[in-house]
Write a protein that holds these residues in place. Sequence first.
Motif: not given
Length: 303
Positions: A196-200, A237-241, A260-267
């Motif tokens: 949550l903190l990382g996504a924000a 955003a979706g992974g954090a939710a 989702a979070l791993l894929a989002g970071s790589a993207a």
Amino acid sequence: MVPEAEFSSYYGRPVLHRPTWKAVDIAGYLFLGGLAGASSLLAAGGEATGRPALARTAKLGAAGAITLSLAALVHDLGRPARFVNMLRVFKPTSPMNLGSWLLAGYAPLTLVAAATEVAGRYRPAGVAATASAAVLAPAVATYTAVLICDTAVPSWHEGHREMPFVFAGSAATAGAGLALACVPVAQTGPARRTALLGAALELGAFAVMRRRMGLAAEPLGTGRAGRLLRAAELLTAGGAALAAGAGGRGRGAAAVAGTALLAGSAALRFGIFHAGVASAEDPRYTVIPQRLRLEARTGPAGG
């Protein structure tokens, strides 16, 4: 009326040399370094709070990620000797040189931490290595932002104020994603909060960066880079939710959130890489900001 200027350069060549780095190697290097740094912090936290599965997964993740990161860097350099040669001097003004020294100190610590965890022996050495790696981890997770911003590539350089915060947030979501995907739900509390903190931080800093960059932000929203970065925002955003409620939804929800979070970071890392390449190829992103800065200093008429 004066027609709008068409930006070109001598013999049709770009103003800047196009970055010669390979996308898979260097964008992968950027992503894996962030994953390693965040995992080391989670490993230390898991060990300190009595979460052995979290600590074990994070230690192995940090060691594996930094090993692959170094392999990608050496592959792009062409031969290992080029990396070793960077350690022949210590140059505080060079992000590449400082980064090489940082990796040379950090990587062995993660390997010792992982090896003692797998062997189940030499626990004091493993605890010390884990704690020491965690001290270096924030720099490992963010120094690559300084590395790419310390170039003339417009879409990297113009983001130099916020890029370290973007990379820090992205690293946190990657490390949390790995833990969520692999650790029993009962021990993922720190990973969920980190997500949550990382996504924000990542999404907020990225939005501020794009607004402040002006024209140089354009490649971040177009072409391959734009598609990757839009996917990164949705996945993060979706992974954090999902991560926020994963504690009560069972193993499946946590695994989906982590993936989702791993894929989002790589993207995000691949998107920023491709945006930089696109901005270097188009003279507009070099010429127009220079003219605007000159006019701001001297006035439109040059007086």
